[in-house]
Design a protein around this motif. Sequence first.
Motif, short mmCIF file in Angstrom:
data_model
loop_
_atom_site.label_atom_id
_atom_site.label_comp_id
_atom_site.label_asym_id
_atom_site.label_seq_id
_atom_site.Cartn_x
_atom_site.Cartn_y
_atom_site.Cartn_z
N ASP A 18 0.84 -1.21 0.00
CA ASP A 18 0.00 0.00 0.00
C ASP A 18 0.87 1.25 0.00
O ASP A 18 1.97 1.25 0.54
CB ASP A 18 -0.90 0.03 1.25
CG ASP A 18 -1.87 -1.12 1.30
OD1 ASP A 18 -2.16 -1.71 0.24
OD2 ASP A 18 -2.35 -1.44 2.40
N GLU A 19 0.34 2.33 -0.59
CA GLU A 19 1.04 3.61 -0.50
C GLU A 19 0.86 4.14 0.92
O GLU A 19 -0.24 4.12 1.47
CB GLU A 19 0.50 4.62 -1.50
CG GLU A 19 1.25 5.93 -1.44
CD GLU A 19 0.80 6.96 -2.47
OE1 GLU A 19 1.43 8.01 -2.52
OE2 GLU A 19 -0.17 6.69 -3.19
N LYS A 20 1.95 4.60 1.49
CA LYS A 20 1.94 5.10 2.87
C LYS A 20 2.59 6.47 2.91
O LYS A 20 3.57 6.70 2.20
CB LYS A 20 2.71 4.14 3.79
CG LYS A 20 2.11 2.74 3.85
CD LYS A 20 3.06 1.73 4.43
CE LYS A 20 4.13 1.27 3.52
NZ LYS A 20 3.76 0.51 2.35
N TRP A 21 2.04 7.38 3.71
CA TRP A 21 2.62 8.70 3.91
C TRP A 21 3.18 8.78 5.31
O TRP A 21 2.49 8.45 6.28
CB TRP A 21 1.59 9.79 3.75
CG TRP A 21 1.18 10.10 2.35
CD1 TRP A 21 1.39 9.35 1.22
CD2 TRP A 21 0.46 11.25 1.92
NE1 TRP A 21 0.85 9.97 0.13
CE2 TRP A 21 0.27 11.14 0.53
CE3 TRP A 21 -0.05 12.36 2.57
CZ2 TRP A 21 -0.40 12.10 -0.21
CZ3 TRP A 21 -0.71 13.32 1.84
CH2 TRP A 21 -0.88 13.19 0.46
N LEU A 22 4.40 9.23 5.42
CA LEU A 22 5.03 9.48 6.71
C LEU A 22 5.14 10.98 6.89
O LEU A 22 5.91 11.64 6.21
CB LEU A 22 6.42 8.83 6.78
CG LEU A 22 7.27 9.14 8.00
CD1 LEU A 22 6.55 8.69 9.28
CD2 LEU A 22 8.63 8.48 7.89
N VAL A 23 4.32 11.53 7.78
CA VAL A 23 4.37 12.96 8.05
C VAL A 23 5.53 13.20 9.02
O VAL A 23 5.56 12.66 10.12
CB VAL A 23 3.04 13.47 8.66
CG1 VAL A 23 3.12 14.95 8.96
CG2 VAL A 23 1.88 13.18 7.71
N ALA A 24 6.50 13.99 8.57
CA ALA A 24 7.72 14.23 9.34
C ALA A 24 8.02 15.72 9.38
O ALA A 24 7.55 16.48 8.53
CB ALA A 24 8.88 13.47 8.69
N PRO A 25 8.83 16.14 10.36
CA PRO A 25 9.19 17.56 10.42
C PRO A 25 10.00 18.03 9.22
O PRO A 25 9.93 19.19 8.83
CB PRO A 25 10.01 17.69 11.70
CG PRO A 25 9.96 16.39 12.39
CD PRO A 25 9.36 15.38 11.48
#
Length: 98
Positions: A18-25
């Motif tokens: 699956d496509e995954k988004w990692l929200v990071a600083p």
Amino acid sequence: MNRLVSALGDFCAGHVCDEKWLVAPSFRVGRQWVDCVVRGGTAALNLRIKPLRAIALDLAGPLLAERQLKTVSGLAYELLVARLLAAGSDGGGGSRYL
């Protein structure tokens, strides 16, 4: 391995393709987190690092283009943030939050 990296590794293992988004600083910090996951033996396939600034620009980009506006950076950005903090959220002189 810290809890964030462990949880990220578990999520990647459970959603391999699956496509995954990692929200990071930032991209740098996000890359460090992903590197830790991969060093722990979990594939990070289709994991996209999304810094908050990039998400904000993705969302606001069409409106900025429509109104022919530009984003600020560098010293102009710092001055704008300082001005907003000095004004405060209550419209008076000083912020109750910060």
